[in-house]
Design a protein around this motif. Structure first.
Motif, PDB file in Angstrom:
ATOM      1  N   THR A 136       0.841  -1.254  -0.082  1.00 43.90           N
ATOM      2  CA  THR A 136      -0.039   0.060   0.023  1.00 43.90           C
ATOM      3  C   THR A 136       0.831   1.285  -0.175  1.00 43.90           C
ATOM      4  N   ASP A 137       0.071   2.501   0.058  1.00 43.36           N
ATOM      5  CA  ASP A 137       1.081   3.664  -0.121  1.00 43.36           C
ATOM      6  C   ASP A 137       0.862   4.243   1.200  1.00 43.36           C
ATOM      7  N   ALA A 138       0.971   3.333   2.369  1.00 43.99           N
ATOM      8  CA  ALA A 138       0.527   3.938   3.607  1.00 43.99           C
ATOM      9  C   ALA A 138       1.692   4.693   4.294  1.00 43.99           C
ATOM     10  N   PRO A 139       3.042   4.328   4.120  1.00 42.83           N
ATOM     11  CA  PRO A 139       4.222   4.604   4.751  1.00 42.83           C
ATOM     12  C   PRO A 139       4.352   6.153   4.654  1.00 42.83           C
ATOM     13  N   THR A 140       3.769   6.994   3.576  1.00 39.30           N
ATOM     14  CA  THR A 140       3.891   8.143   3.439  1.00 39.30           C
ATOM     15  C   THR A 140       2.655   9.227   4.290  1.00 39.30           C
ATOM     16  N   SER A 141       1.643   8.396   4.581  1.00 38.01           N
ATOM     17  CA  SER A 141       0.477   8.912   5.139  1.00 38.01           C
ATOM     18  C   SER A 141       0.446   9.378   6.508  1.00 38.01           C
ATOM     19  N   HIS A 142      -0.569  10.327   6.729  1.00 35.80           N
ATOM     20  CA  HIS A 142      -0.613  10.780   8.096  1.00 35.80           C
ATOM     21  C   HIS A 142      -1.813  10.015   8.735  1.00 35.80           C
ATOM     22  N   ASN A 143      -2.431   9.411   8.202  1.00 36.14           N
ATOM     23  CA  ASN A 143      -3.568   8.626   8.514  1.00 36.14           C
ATOM     24  C   ASN A 143      -3.113   7.187   9.164  1.00 36.14           C
ATOM     25  N   TYR A 144      -3.957   6.590  10.177  1.00 38.33           N
ATOM     26  CA  TYR A 144      -3.300   5.091  10.689  1.00 38.33           C
ATOM     27  C   TYR A 144      -4.592   4.527  11.069  1.00 38.33           C
ATOM     28  N   VAL A 145      -4.889   3.105  11.026  1.00 38.95           N
ATOM     29  CA  VAL A 145      -5.963   2.433  11.156  1.00 38.95           C
ATOM     30  C   VAL A 145      -5.982   1.520  12.478  1.00 38.95           C
ATOM     31  N   VAL A 146      -6.731   1.785  13.468  1.00 38.20           N
ATOM     32  CA  VAL A 146      -6.853   0.902  14.753  1.00 38.20           C
ATOM     33  C   VAL A 146      -7.919  -0.025  14.267  1.00 38.20           C
ATOM     34  N   TYR A 147      -7.739  -1.281  14.992  1.00 32.98           N
ATOM     35  CA  TYR A 147      -8.424  -2.538  14.980  1.00 32.98           C
ATOM     36  C   TYR A 147      -8.833  -2.854  16.227  1.00 32.98           C
ATOM     37  N   ASP A 148     -10.045  -3.775  16.449  1.00 30.87           N
ATOM     38  CA  ASP A 148     -10.187  -4.546  17.684  1.00 30.87           C
ATOM     39  C   ASP A 148      -9.627  -5.930  17.780  1.00 30.87           C
ATOM     40  N   ALA A 149      -9.888  -6.714  18.905  1.00 25.64           N
ATOM     41  CA  ALA A 149      -9.122  -7.933  18.934  1.00 25.64           C
ATOM     42  C   ALA A 149      -9.644  -8.919  18.014  1.00 25.64           C
TER      43      ALA A 149
ATOM     44  N   HIS B 295     -10.261  -7.957  14.827  1.00 28.48           N
ATOM     45  CA  HIS B 295      -9.416  -7.765  13.616  1.00 28.48           C
ATOM     46  C   HIS B 295     -10.356  -6.950  12.733  1.00 28.48           C
ATOM     47  N   GLN B 296     -11.454  -6.315  13.273  1.00 28.44           N
ATOM     48  CA  GLN B 296     -12.305  -5.378  12.812  1.00 28.44           C
ATOM     49  C   GLN B 296     -12.037  -3.823  13.036  1.00 28.44           C
ATOM     50  N   MET B 297     -12.212  -3.060  11.865  1.00 30.03           N
ATOM     51  CA  MET B 297     -11.704  -1.818  12.054  1.00 30.03           C
ATOM     52  C   MET B 297     -12.474  -0.912  13.018  1.00 30.03           C
ATOM     53  N   VAL B 298     -11.848  -0.499  13.990  1.00 24.43           N
ATOM     54  CA  VAL B 298     -12.334   0.572  14.752  1.00 24.43           C
ATOM     55  C   VAL B 298     -12.470   1.966  14.509  1.00 24.43           C
ATOM     56  N   ALA B 299     -11.494   2.340  13.817  1.00 21.59           N
ATOM     57  CA  ALA B 299     -11.330   4.027  13.606  1.00 21.59           C
ATOM     58  C   ALA B 299     -10.065   4.141  12.681  1.00 21.59           C
ATOM     59  N   VAL B 300     -10.041   5.372  11.704  1.00 21.32           N
ATOM     60  CA  VAL B 300      -8.910   5.724  11.076  1.00 21.32           C
ATOM     61  C   VAL B 300      -8.729   7.027  11.879  1.00 21.32           C
ATOM     62  N   ARG B 301      -7.451   7.116  12.506  1.00 21.27           N
ATOM     63  CA  ARG B 301      -7.054   8.362  13.093  1.00 21.27           C
ATOM     64  C   ARG B 301      -6.249   9.085  12.308  1.00 21.27           C
TER      65      ARG B 301
END
Length: 361
Positions: free
Chosen positions: A118-131, A133-139
């Motif tokens: 993916t192109d995530a290394p340059t981004s200021h976004n990050y994704v948090v999941y729950d236990a 493995h479901q996405m909780v939030a994009v911060r």
């Protein structure tokens, strides 16, 4: 108002990991490194040596496998003191965990991707999941990473499908960024699309068309070459800058629908986006010859262009409807010069499925 964001420094090349100590030293300040366990086993000793030669003594934290709030708590608890710099060395979730830890501590961010999926290394976004493995939030971090360091020898040693997924995530950015710009939509920073981002998306697309197959061959050989260098720069740097400062549209919106249903939810993000890019082209009335050429290239290198390609079976009408309905809840779906509704998206999906259905042998 145009808003354009980017990392402060980008370093790429075979053997770039050997520079990590020098690059961290030039930033100044104490360091913690969140490292994927596989990368720790393969490169941990070399990373420590490179840091020692630059008089950098990082606290090393081994990533637990999922970017959850509990994992961030665990990583924070493993620190003897709060660092001024947090680096993350590994795949996407490891990098997200490093970003999350840095955000909590108010530290500067360094990303060192071990794969180019993916192109995530340059981004200021990050994704948090729950236990589960479901996405909780994009911060969002306050700023993009200060340093992105990409060792193409490490990238070339990763599995081919991961590199192919990175191509899938990047190749359709031109369609999303162009649609967002023409619709005067908001980019990831909340500003208007920058013309620079459109130009980067166009260059990214052309590099992949020109060098994508040769770069995949280099990964299969596990030997970086000039084609691989160009495609990595396109899929990590150009694509990352293009999507954040240009904006997203239908293709990334469709991941919301595709991740809601099996078997499509089990596929890598880049494969989902490659398929969805074909749908976006149809939804926005691209010439059929242009769609055929795009789909033909994707098929040739192994990217999916239909739901049957993506999930291994055709989708039922009710499943297509559910994918379309979930897609319409995504925040980027309005970034279109020609607005679309559920019925219009279903028609586009149906057209793609029919046009590119594989003929039984």
């Amino acid at each position: 108002m145009i808003v354009f964001g980017s990392p402060s420094r980008y370093v790429q090349g075979a053997g770039a990991l050997d520079r990590i100590g020098t690059e961290l030293a030039r930033m100044g300040g104490s360091v913690a490194l969140v490292i994927d366990p596989v990368i720790e086993a393969r490169h941990g000793a070399a990373i420590r040596v490179a840091c020692a030669h630059a008089d950098v003594a990082p606290q090393m934290l081994v990533f637990g496998g999922e970017c959850t709030d509990a994992e961030i708590d665990r990583l924070a608890a493993g620190l003897s003191d709060a660092p001024r710099i947090v680096g993350a060395i590994g795949g996407g979730k490891c990098i997200d965990a490093g970003k999350a830890l840095a955000h909590r501590l108010g530290a500067r961010v360094v990303t060192v991707p071990s794969i180019a999926s993916t192109d995530a290394p340059t981004s200021h976004n990050y994704v948090v999941y729950d236990a589960n493995h479901q996405m909780v939030a994009v911060r969002k971090l306050p700023l993009n990473p200060e340093l992105v360091l990409v060792d193409t020898a490490v990238i070339a040693a990763a599995p081919v499908p991961l590199f192919l997924a990175g191509i899938g995530d990047a190749i359709g950015k031109i369609h999303e960024v162009r649609c967002c710009a023409e619709a005067d939509g908001a980019n990831i920073f909340g500003g208007r699309s920058a013309l620079t981002a459109v130009a980067l998306a166009r260059a990214c697309h052309q590099i992949i068309l020109t060098d994508g197959e040769a770069a995949l061959a280099a990964v299969a050989r596990q030997t970086p070459d000039a084609a691989l260098e160009r495609v990595v720069e396109a899929t990590v740097l150009m694509s990352g800058l293009a999507f954040e400062s240009g904006g997203l549209s239908v293709a990334h919106s469709m991941t919301r629908g595709l991740t809601a249903l099996e078997p499509w939810s089990r596929q890598m993000h880049g494969f989902q986006v490659a398929y969805a890019s074909v749908v976006q082209m149809r939804a926005q009335s691209a010439p059929e010859a242009e769609i055929d050429a795009f789909a033909g290239f994707c098929r040739r290198i192994g990217l999916p262009v239909t739901l049957a390609d993506l999930g291994g079976r055709a989708a039922r009408p009710d499943e297509i409807a559910r994918i379309a309905e979930a897609t319409m809840t995504a925040p980027h779906i309005g970034h279109l010069p020609q607005p679309i509704d559920v019925a219009g998206l279903i028609r586009a999906i149906d057209w793609v499925e029919a046009r590119f259905a594989r003929v039984p042998a």
